[in-house]
Design a protein around this motif. Structure first.
Motif, PDB file in Angstrom:
ATOM      1  N   ALA A  49       0.832  -1.208   0.000  1.00  0.00           N
ATOM      2  CA  ALA A  49       0.000   0.000   0.000  1.00  0.00           C
ATOM      3  C   ALA A  49       0.866   1.257   0.000  1.00  0.00           C
ATOM      4  CB  ALA A  49      -0.928  -0.005   1.208  1.00  0.00           C
ATOM      5  N   LYS A 100       1.413   4.070  -3.325  1.00  0.00           N
ATOM      6  CA  LYS A 100       1.013   5.440  -2.945  1.00  0.00           C
ATOM      7  C   LYS A 100      -0.514   5.641  -3.072  1.00  0.00           C
ATOM      8  CE  LYS A 100       5.394   7.751  -3.994  1.00  0.00           C
ATOM      9  NZ  LYS A 100       6.081   7.337  -2.782  1.00  0.00           N
ATOM     10  N   GLU A 101      -1.242   4.553  -2.806  1.00  0.00           N
ATOM     11  CA  GLU A 101      -2.699   4.607  -2.900  1.00  0.00           C
ATOM     12  C   GLU A 101      -3.290   5.734  -2.053  1.00  0.00           C
ATOM     13  OE1 GLU A 101      -4.245   0.739  -2.028  1.00  0.00           O
ATOM     14  OE2 GLU A 101      -6.321   1.391  -2.354  1.00  0.00           O
ATOM     15  N   PHE A 102      -2.670   5.992  -0.907  1.00  0.00           N
ATOM     16  CA  PHE A 102      -3.183   7.047  -0.015  1.00  0.00           C
ATOM     17  C   PHE A 102      -2.190   8.206   0.103  1.00  0.00           C
ATOM     18  CE2 PHE A 102      -4.745   2.865   1.378  1.00  0.00           C
ATOM     19  CZ  PHE A 102      -6.081   3.035   1.027  1.00  0.00           C
ATOM     20  N   ASP A 130       0.391   1.504  12.683  1.00  0.00           N
ATOM     21  CA  ASP A 130      -0.573   2.297  11.913  1.00  0.00           C
ATOM     22  C   ASP A 130       0.192   3.343  11.124  1.00  0.00           C
ATOM     23  OD1 ASP A 130      -2.680   0.898  12.998  1.00  0.00           O
ATOM     24  OD2 ASP A 130      -2.961   2.315  14.653  1.00  0.00           O
ATOM     25  N   VAL A 184       0.006   6.561   8.882  1.00  0.00           N
ATOM     26  CA  VAL A 184      -0.874   7.672   8.514  1.00  0.00           C
ATOM     27  C   VAL A 184      -0.320   8.323   7.248  1.00  0.00           C
ATOM     28  CG1 VAL A 184      -1.933   9.839   9.274  1.00  0.00           C
ATOM     29  CG2 VAL A 184      -1.323   8.075  10.971  1.00  0.00           C
ATOM     30  N   CYS A 185      -1.133   8.275   6.186  1.00  0.00           N
ATOM     31  CA  CYS A 185      -0.702   8.851   4.907  1.00  0.00           C
ATOM     32  C   CYS A 185      -1.493  10.126   4.629  1.00  0.00           C
ATOM     33  CB  CYS A 185      -0.933   7.841   3.791  1.00  0.00           C
ATOM     34  SG  CYS A 185      -0.036   6.308   4.033  1.00  0.00           S
ATOM     35  N   GLU A 186      -1.258  10.735   3.462  1.00  0.00           N
ATOM     36  CA  GLU A 186      -1.910  12.021   3.167  1.00  0.00           C
ATOM     37  C   GLU A 186      -3.430  11.908   3.078  1.00  0.00           C
ATOM     38  OE1 GLU A 186       1.047  14.539   0.412  1.00  0.00           O
ATOM     39  OE2 GLU A 186       0.867  12.431  -0.167  1.00  0.00           O
ATOM     40  N   THR A 187      -3.941  10.765   2.540  1.00  0.00           N
ATOM     41  CA  THR A 187      -5.401  10.678   2.382  1.00  0.00           C
ATOM     42  C   THR A 187      -6.002   9.448   3.066  1.00  0.00           C
ATOM     43  OG1 THR A 187      -5.238   9.428   0.330  1.00  0.00           O
ATOM     44  CG2 THR A 187      -5.298  11.841   0.128  1.00  0.00           C
ATOM     45  N   GLY A 188      -5.226   8.779   3.906  1.00  0.00           N
ATOM     46  CA  GLY A 188      -5.786   7.593   4.567  1.00  0.00           C
ATOM     47  C   GLY A 188      -4.815   6.993   5.558  1.00  0.00           C
ATOM     48  N   GLU A 189      -5.322   6.028   6.329  1.00  0.00           N
ATOM     49  CA  GLU A 189      -4.467   5.324   7.290  1.00  0.00           C
ATOM     50  C   GLU A 189      -4.522   3.829   6.970  1.00  0.00           C
ATOM     51  OE1 GLU A 189      -4.697   5.993  11.766  1.00  0.00           O
ATOM     52  OE2 GLU A 189      -5.294   3.901  11.616  1.00  0.00           O
ATOM     53  N   ILE A 190      -3.348   3.166   7.016  1.00  0.00           N
ATOM     54  CA  ILE A 190      -3.298   1.713   6.822  1.00  0.00           C
ATOM     55  C   ILE A 190      -2.687   1.152   8.098  1.00  0.00           C
ATOM     56  CG2 ILE A 190      -2.734  -0.048   5.092  1.00  0.00           C
ATOM     57  CD1 ILE A 190      -1.031   2.376   3.796  1.00  0.00           C
TER      58      ILE A 190
END
Ligand code: NAI
Ligand code: NAD
Ligand code: ISE
Length: 334
Positions: free
Chosen positions: A137, A141-143, A238, A240-246
């Motif tokens: 993920a 760079k999905e998020f 966890d 934390v990315c620019e548009t989501g969390e994985i």
């Protein structure tokens, strides 16, 4: 021809790895064991029809041994890995590769001199399905870009032999390697915080501890290391990315609904939590030796983790943010 494996250190994880080599993995079987706990190792050797050697050095030199697994206590790893390199034999060494960066550097230098990668380090988080999914993920760079990671490494209990520095050298080292691999970035600095302690710890162990790492691009990582948490073996990561969390989920195949509650169990220990990762790690290690191309964590990865580990020790002792700088990666490891 099946590879003949010699195992040095027949304690908790040594026994686990022996079972997985003999019962799960194709292409190898354990022919020899050694341990300073002579009675226990001799009795184990009998059970699995292996030869017992008085010393690790004799085991490494033996013609009954093609490849080595080092699962003895942390401070003994370096000497056995150096000895294996001296004999030109492949060696799988449990983490840490050595207890400081100077020891790991001696191993890297010996391997470079031998002109061939022979060492794999037991950083098995890289073989865990959850971490593999996180890495995919992040890479797609999905998020967007990863910005911050919130992690925890919790063990239910630690015994009297477990001392303050081991929170990094023996435990946090898993995240130090796994997150560098996950993000494909080295670390720039480390800071440590020693918070209020649990009443379940002992005099020589500060528990819990908090580590704050920063990567070279500025990603911020906080890691809680809490080895007397009482309730189970609990690993969190966890991202934390620019548009989501994985984030990692606790693996569970069943749930329980009873007495007004709906719950899943927490793994009791590392053996259970990461069993599939250890199996996969050994399957690929054996396969890579058969094809003559080691693909797992290298001595350089062991060294990179140890440089960070040293910085964490300094940060803990001084209370200050400590800068981390890795030398250029040698050609053998590129
Ligand atoms: P353990 O204490 O249960 O077993 C260690 C064994 O090594 C003991 O039987 C001891 O007698 C033996 N030993 C110590 N020094 C020796 C020497 N010089 N020569 C031969 N035998 C020696 O410890 P455990 O939990 O099995 O850990 C062993 C290693 O595995 C450690 O380095 C630890 O960091 C690593 N480990 C890695 C895990 C992972 O998730 N990858 C999990 C647990 C341990
Ligand atoms: P353990 O104490 O149960 O086993 C260690 C064994 O090494 C003991 O049997 C001891 O007698 C033996 N030993 C010690 N010194 C020796 C020597 N000089 N020569 C031969 N044998 C010697 O410990 P463990 O939990 O099995 O951990 C062993 C190693 O595995 C450690 O390095 C630990 O960090 C690592 N480990 C890794 C993971 C992981 O998740 N990758 C998990 C557990 C342990
Ligand atoms: C042990 O040696 C391991 O490697 C486990 O994975 C870790 O959770 C534990 O804290 C260590 O003692």
């Amino acid at each position: 021809m099946d590879l003949k494996v010699g195992v040095i250190g027949t304690g908790a994880i040594g026994i686990e790895h022996i079972k997985r080599i003999n019962e799960k993995v194709q292409g190898a079987y354990v022919t020899a064991v050694s341990d300073i706990n002579v009675e226990q190792a001799k009795s184990l050797a009998n059970q699995i029809s292996a030869v017992f050697f008085e010393t690790g050095e004799e085991l490494i030199a033996s013609t009954q041994v093609d490849i080595i697994v080092v699962t003895s206590w942390d401070p003994t790893h370096e000497k056995y890995v150096l000895e294996a390199i001296k004999h030109g034999k492949y060696v799988f060494c449990e983490k840490p590769l050595a207890t400081d960066s100077a020891g790991c550097k001696r191993i890297v230098d010996a391997e470079i001199k031998a002109g061939k990668k022979l060492v794999q380090v037991g950083f098995m988080r890289r073989y865990d399905r959850g971490y593999i999914e996180l890495k995919e993920a992040i890479e797609t760079k999905e998020f967007g870009e990863p910005l911050m990671l919130h992690c925890a490494h919790r063990n239910p209990t630690a015994d009297e032999n477990y001392l303050t520095p081991m929170a990094i050298i023996n435990t946090g080292i898993h995240e130090i390697d796994a997150l560098r691999w996950l993000l494909q970035e080295d670390y720039a600095s480390a800071q440590m915080i020693l918070p209020k302690q649990t009443s379940f710890t002992h005099e020589k162990l500060h528990d819990p501890q908090m580590l704050i790492l920063e990567t070279t691009s500025g990603i911020h990582i906080d890691l809680e290391i809490f080895v007397n948490c009482q309730f189970g073996y609990d690993i969190k990561c966890d991202v934390v990315c620019e548009t989501g969390e994985i984030g990692l989920e606790d693996p569970a195949y069943t749930h329980v609904k009873a007495k007004g509650k709906n719950y899943t169990k927490i793994a009791p220990d590392w053996q259970t939590r990461f069993v599939e990762a250890y199996d996969y790690e050994f399957e690929l290690w054996i396969r890579s030796i058969q094809t003559g191309n080691l693909t797992g964590p290298t001595a350089w990865d062991g060294y990179a983790a140890a440089v960070t580990m040293d910085a964490c020790g300094k940060a803990r002792d001084t209370g200050e943010r400590t800068l981390i700088q890795l030398p250029e990666c040698p050609a053998l490891y590129k």
